[in-house]
Design a protein around this motif. Structure first.
Motif, mmCIF file in Angstrom:
data_model
loop_
_atom_site.group_PDB
_atom_site.id
_atom_site.type_symbol
_atom_site.label_atom_id
_atom_site.label_comp_id
_atom_site.label_asym_id
_atom_site.label_seq_id
_atom_site.Cartn_x
_atom_site.Cartn_y
_atom_site.Cartn_z
ATOM 1 N N GLU B 36 -26.028 76.956 -30.052
ATOM 2 C CA GLU B 36 -26.024 76.027 -31.174
ATOM 3 C C GLU B 36 -24.777 76.184 -32.041
ATOM 4 O O GLU B 36 -23.719 75.687 -31.695
ATOM 5 N N ALA B 37 -24.901 76.933 -33.147
ATOM 6 C CA ALA B 37 -23.747 77.077 -34.026
ATOM 7 C C ALA B 37 -22.761 78.094 -33.439
ATOM 8 O O ALA B 37 -23.175 79.140 -32.969
ATOM 9 N N VAL B 38 -21.488 77.774 -33.442
ATOM 10 C CA VAL B 38 -20.507 78.769 -33.029
ATOM 11 C C VAL B 38 -19.865 79.363 -34.271
ATOM 12 O O VAL B 38 -19.761 78.707 -35.313
ATOM 13 N N ASN B 39 -19.459 80.598 -34.115
ATOM 14 C CA ASN B 39 -18.846 81.285 -35.238
ATOM 15 C C ASN B 39 -17.406 81.633 -34.874
ATOM 16 O O ASN B 39 -17.161 82.251 -33.844
ATOM 17 N N ILE B 40 -16.463 81.201 -35.689
ATOM 18 C CA ILE B 40 -15.080 81.579 -35.434
ATOM 19 C C ILE B 40 -14.541 82.350 -36.632
ATOM 20 O O ILE B 40 -14.993 82.174 -37.758
ATOM 21 N N LYS B 41 -13.576 83.210 -36.330
ATOM 22 C CA LYS B 41 -12.981 84.029 -37.393
ATOM 23 C C LYS B 41 -11.600 83.486 -37.725
ATOM 24 O O LYS B 41 -10.821 83.166 -36.835
ATOM 25 N N PHE B 42 -11.337 83.364 -39.015
ATOM 26 C CA PHE B 42 -10.068 82.804 -39.485
ATOM 27 C C PHE B 42 -9.487 83.777 -40.498
ATOM 28 O O PHE B 42 -10.168 84.174 -41.440
ATOM 29 N N SER B 43 -8.248 84.210 -40.294
ATOM 30 C CA SER B 43 -7.688 85.123 -41.296
ATOM 31 C C SER B 43 -6.289 84.717 -41.722
ATOM 32 O O SER B 43 -5.532 84.131 -40.952
ATOM 33 N N TRP B 44 -5.978 85.041 -42.955
ATOM 34 C CA TRP B 44 -4.680 84.674 -43.507
ATOM 35 C C TRP B 44 -4.279 85.697 -44.557
ATOM 36 O O TRP B 44 -5.123 86.387 -45.119
ATOM 37 N N TRP B 45 -2.972 85.806 -44.797
ATOM 38 C CA TRP B 45 -2.533 86.650 -45.930
ATOM 39 C C TRP B 45 -2.559 85.777 -47.166
ATOM 40 O O TRP B 45 -2.332 84.575 -47.087
ATOM 41 N N SER B 46 -2.836 86.389 -48.284
ATOM 42 C CA SER B 46 -3.244 85.556 -49.410
ATOM 43 C C SER B 46 -2.752 86.065 -50.748
ATOM 44 O O SER B 46 -2.215 87.161 -50.862
ATOM 45 N N ASN B 47 -2.922 85.227 -51.741
ATOM 46 C CA ASN B 47 -2.829 85.624 -53.143
ATOM 47 C C ASN B 47 -4.046 84.979 -53.804
ATOM 48 O O ASN B 47 -4.704 84.150 -53.165
ATOM 49 N N PRO B 48 -4.379 85.346 -55.033
ATOM 50 C CA PRO B 48 -5.653 84.851 -55.587
ATOM 51 C C PRO B 48 -5.788 83.326 -55.524
ATOM 52 O O PRO B 48 -6.835 82.805 -55.162
ATOM 53 N N HIS B 49 -4.709 82.620 -55.860
ATOM 54 C CA HIS B 49 -4.781 81.164 -55.851
ATOM 55 C C HIS B 49 -5.019 80.645 -54.434
ATOM 56 O O HIS B 49 -5.857 79.770 -54.205
ATOM 57 N N ARG B 50 -4.282 81.217 -53.475
ATOM 58 C CA ARG B 50 -4.413 80.754 -52.087
ATOM 59 C C ARG B 50 -5.814 81.035 -51.552
ATOM 60 O O ARG B 50 -6.370 80.244 -50.806
ATOM 61 N N THR B 51 -6.382 82.173 -51.945
ATOM 62 C CA THR B 51 -7.738 82.502 -51.513
ATOM 63 C C THR B 51 -8.703 81.417 -51.959
ATOM 64 O O THR B 51 -9.510 80.920 -51.186
ATOM 65 N N GLU B 52 -8.571 81.020 -53.224
ATOM 66 C CA GLU B 52 -9.482 80.047 -53.798
ATOM 67 C C GLU B 52 -9.373 78.691 -53.083
ATOM 68 O O GLU B 52 -10.380 78.122 -52.659
ATOM 69 N N ILE B 53 -8.150 78.202 -52.916
ATOM 70 C CA ILE B 53 -8.004 76.870 -52.325
ATOM 71 C C ILE B 53 -8.347 76.888 -50.841
ATOM 72 O O ILE B 53 -8.885 75.915 -50.318
ATOM 73 N N THR B 54 -8.081 77.998 -50.167
ATOM 74 C CA THR B 54 -8.412 78.050 -48.740
ATOM 75 C C THR B 54 -9.921 78.077 -48.556
ATOM 76 O O THR B 54 -10.458 77.426 -47.657
ATOM 77 N N LYS B 55 -10.610 78.789 -49.434
ATOM 78 C CA LYS B 55 -12.076 78.793 -49.360
ATOM 79 C C LYS B 55 -12.634 77.393 -49.566
ATOM 80 O O LYS B 55 -13.565 76.978 -48.882
ATOM 81 N N GLN B 56 -12.045 76.672 -50.515
ATOM 82 C CA GLN B 56 -12.476 75.276 -50.747
ATOM 83 C C GLN B 56 -12.337 74.457 -49.473
ATOM 84 O O GLN B 56 -13.228 73.694 -49.092
ATOM 85 N N ALA B 57 -11.177 74.607 -48.818
ATOM 86 C CA ALA B 57 -10.912 73.832 -47.609
ATOM 87 C C ALA B 57 -11.918 74.194 -46.519
ATOM 88 O O ALA B 57 -12.415 73.314 -45.805
ATOM 89 N N VAL B 70 -17.434 79.427 -40.099
ATOM 90 C CA VAL B 70 -16.146 80.125 -40.173
ATOM 91 C C VAL B 70 -16.288 81.422 -40.964
ATOM 92 O O VAL B 70 -16.741 81.409 -42.109
ATOM 93 N N THR B 71 -15.919 82.530 -40.328
ATOM 94 C CA THR B 71 -15.859 83.804 -41.042
ATOM 95 C C THR B 71 -14.441 83.971 -41.567
ATOM 96 O O THR B 71 -13.483 83.859 -40.808
ATOM 97 N N MET B 72 -14.329 84.217 -42.860
ATOM 98 C CA MET B 72 -12.990 84.280 -43.459
ATOM 99 C C MET B 72 -12.563 85.725 -43.710
ATOM 100 O O MET B 72 -13.369 86.546 -44.143
#
Lengths: 317, 429
Positions: B36-57, B70-72
């Motif tokens: 059914e549901a698949v789980n994928i892992k997504f990682s990125w280097w970040s700063n506080p602002h980027r963390t927030e907007i990427t989570k929104q996306a 998506v596991t972040m």
């Protein structure tokens, strides 16, 4: 109502009967005798085997390979070790680390002993003073303190503002190759707390009659410090010297945050260089070889301290 | 019951419960391959602002594709690369990874990345030049999220105080040095931080002399000794004349710590950087900055490099390539995502999205960054990816640069040392 009492009585009887027999069988097989202990030790033992011994064996293997984390290690024999001797950064890191160890360990010992002597006096609220003075070293190795320290010694930081009051222009502590290491040594001296506590405990162990005898013999306070306190404390000095030396060889956070090994490798401490090789350049094999050399160096220093100890450590009361 | 038996029981039960704990740990990770549901892992280097907007996306993505979970994972720059290498070593690299141009080739050479041309990711909205940036040996391993360019920022107040203005037309390295010295003489403020230790800037210097930092095959330094000597001499001369801060001040400043830049304390009039970070400087300085092109930008060989700010890449070992491709496609092309991201990762690679961001933003900085990027695109050519084993170049250059500033090495000795050490690093492994 009577039944339970009977049960308890029979149990007790049984136990009494069995006990002598049990002793004999325990003596026969030590493994069986200690099984419970091993059961409780198991979590630690397993962790130790897999996490410590296992990693150490793996490190030892990696030291003879070329390994970049992404592909499997390839055997290169002694290459890593033979490359180390011609690596200028390695010698820079040895020099910087030795300077640090030789200066910071004795300085910290002296500082912690002096403060322990001050805090030994039984005055009102001494417990509070001890706690307050010990407090900073709880967080001494942390990133936060390192950042604070960096700000403290910045060109326009509080230290330079303070000496500026007396018309002295402070140097650029962190940017100057000859003073940068001093900043790190001072930070180490400031983290005297744990040694100080051990010294305090040691001071309490010294029997007061020795001081009374010294006073009767007409010894001054300084004389009695050198003839009574110091010899009596020598096992503790030995312990602190050994632990301090080992931990100084492994200092990392401070240099990572404050100087980044610079300027001009003047603070390229060994473990920081090892970290750079492993995690910045992905030379895991080379880093493993470096760590084995560090093990040998620390063993040699500890061994040397142990060897000299019989000439100056005093275990008689 | 016999007491020995009881002891055995304790021992065995402790071992068994430990076994259960271990089994429990491994179970959870292998469960993901359900239908059914698949789980994928997504990682990125970040700063506080980027963390927030990427989570929104990602929230928007999960709403749109309810069957993908998506596991972040996000870290600071340094920790990111340590973590990523360790995960990849264990065979568990994230399905979707944010990748940098300095590492792309390395990860490709270790067969960690998938050719994105084989997936359904839509690249029709991205200029060919920009797609080209993520290709290694003709295969598209990285999809450029956004483009970036080197530039100088200036503090207009200081220039005004010094009574100088910045050349509008093409200008030489000498012109820039004179300007820095003039500013110092008039105001006591240095021209710029000493950027001798920046490999990207050195690469640009080489390009204005029709050379490159690395040889085309990536196995050696591409610079002539003459060019390198000139580079070290250039900054050393500036240091002597006050155009850049003293050797001590320079060594105390760690150039990747932008919040500690002397530019922010108004101790320099200029600062070299990448366009994307300009907003951070503007915020810290607390007043508008100007963005200007580097010296000799107008040379005939078009020295200006177009950099990929970062890439989206996919693990070659992913178990859910379709879901991972959907995520990359969404992050790269979805207009709503672009509106949230704005210029945080650089100027969007997708042309439509770039326009959309420019029209919708309330942020002045974004507007001016876009205007600047348009100027750059007219004079720029794509730059090469850093070769494998080049991750130590930065440290090598930094150490040598410090030895030059403290006059332990002459510029010519420094050039020899740089060529030797970088060549050695490139040929290793």
């Amino acid at each position: 109502m009577e039944a339970p009492v009977q049960v308890i009585e029979t149990k007790r009887k049984q136990n009494q009967n069995k006990d002598p027999k049990k002793r004999r069988s325990r003596l026969e097989t030590p493994l069986q005798r200690n099984l419970t202990a091993y059961g409780f030790l198991a979590p630690w033992l397993i962790g130790m085997l897999f996490l410590t011994v296992g990693s150490m064996m793996f490190t030892f293997y990696l030291a003879f390979t070329d390994y970049d984390l992404l592909t499997s290690p390839t055997w290169t024999g002694m290459d890593n070790f033979s490359n180390i001797w011609s690596d200028a950064n390695f010698w820079d890191s040895i020099r910087a680390t030795l300077v640090y160890v030789v200066l910071s360990v004795p300085a910290r010992l002296i500082a912690s002993l002096l403060i322990a002597l001050l805090l030994f006096k039984e005055v009102r609220g001494i417990g509070l003073y001890r706690a307050l003075i010990y407090l900073p070293s709880l967080i001494g190795g942390s990133v936060g303190v390192s950042i604070g320290w960096k700000k403290l010694f910045a060109t326009d930081g509080p230290i330079n503002s303070f000496v500026g009051i007396f018309g002295v222009e402070g140097p650029n502590w962190i940017g100057n190759p000859s003073t940068a290491i001093m900043v790190l040594i001072l930070l180490s001296v400031w983290q005297f707390g744990s040694e100080m506590v051990i010294f305090l405990a040691g001071l309490k162990q010294i029997p007061t009659y020795l001081y009374e005898a010294a006073t009767i013999d007409g010894a001054s306070r300084i004389k009695s410090f050198f003839s009574v306190t110091l010899p009596m404390l020598s096992p503790i000095v030995f312990f602190n010297l050994l632990m301090g030396t080992i931990s100084s060889f492994m200092v990392f956070t401070q240099v990572y945050i404050i100087t980044g090994g610079g300027p001009m490798n003047s603070t390229l401490f060994y473990v920081y260089y090892l970290y750079q090789q492993a995690f910045t350049y992905y030379n895991m094999g080379y880093a493993a070889a470096l760590s084995i050399i560090l093990l040998v160096i620390i063993a040699a220093f500890s061994g040397f301290i142990f060897l000299t100890s019989k000439y100056w450590v005093n275990y008689d009361v | 019951m016999n007491r020995i038996k009881k002891q055995y029981l304790i021992f065995v039960s402790v071992i068994m419960s430990l076994g259960l704990i271990l089994a429990g740990c491994s179970n959870s990770s292998s469960e993901a391959s359900g239908d059914e549901a698949v789980n994928i892992k997504f990682s990125w280097w970040s700063n506080p602002h980027r963390t927030e907007i990427t989570k929104q996306a990602i929230e928007m993505f999960e709403e749109k594709y309810p069957d993908i979970d998506v596991t972040m994972e996000y870290y600071s720059w340094d920790s990111y690369w340590q973590k990523l290498a360790t995960e990849a070593a264990g065979g568990g690299a994230p399905d979707v990874m944010q990748m940098d141009g300095s590492r792309l080739k390395e990860y490709v050479s270790k067969e960690q990345l998938m050719d994105l041309a084989e997936t359904d990711i839509d690249i029709s909205g991205i200029p060919d030049n920009t797609v080209e940036l993520g290709k290694v040996d003709g295969k598209l391993y990285g999809l450029t999220t956004s483009v970036n360019a080197q530039l100088l920022i200036s503090n207009p107040d200081i220039l005004k105080k010094a009574g100088v203005s910045f050349p509008e037309e093409n200008y030489t390295w000498e012109d820039f040095a004179d300007l820095c010295v003039k500013i110092y003489e008039e105001t006591g403020v240095h021209g710029t931080p000493n950027e001798m230790e920046q490999p990207a800037f050195l690469d640009y210097f080489a390009r204005t002399k029709e050379e490159n930092l690395y040889a085309p095959n990536g196995s050696s330094v591409g610079l002539s000794k003459e060019t390198l000597t000139a580079w070290f001499q250039y900054w050393l001369d500036l240091q002597e004349k006050g155009g850049v801060p003293s050797a001590e001040d320079n060594a105390a400043y760690q150039h990747n710590d932008h919040s500690a830049s002397p530019f922010i304390e108004e101790k320099t009039a200029f600062n070299w950087l990448f366009l994307g970070t300009g907003g951070e400087f503007e915020k810290n300085l607390g007043k508008p900055i100007e963005r200007v092109l580097l010296p000799e930008w107008g040379n005939e060989n078009k020295p200006y490099p177009l950099h990929a700010a970062m890439f989206w890449t996919m693990s070659s070992k992913t178990e859910h390539p379709e879901a991972a491709a959907k995520l990359i496609n969404f992050l790269e092309n979805d207009p709503e995502v672009a509106k949230i991201f704005e210029n945080d990762r650089g100027i969007p690679a997708n042309s439509e999205n770039m326009k959309l961001v420019a029209e919708n933003t309330n942020d002045d900085t974004v507007q001016r960054q876009n205007e600047f990027m348009e100027k750059v695109e007219e004079v720029a050519t794509p730059n090469d990816l850093a070769p494998i084993n080049s991750s130590s170049t930065g440290d090598i250059l930094k150490n040598i640069a410090h030895e030059v500033t403290f006059k332990k090495l002459t510029p010519s000795e420094a050039a020899d040392k740089f060529i030797n050490e970088v060549n050695e690093a490139l040929s290793a492994g």
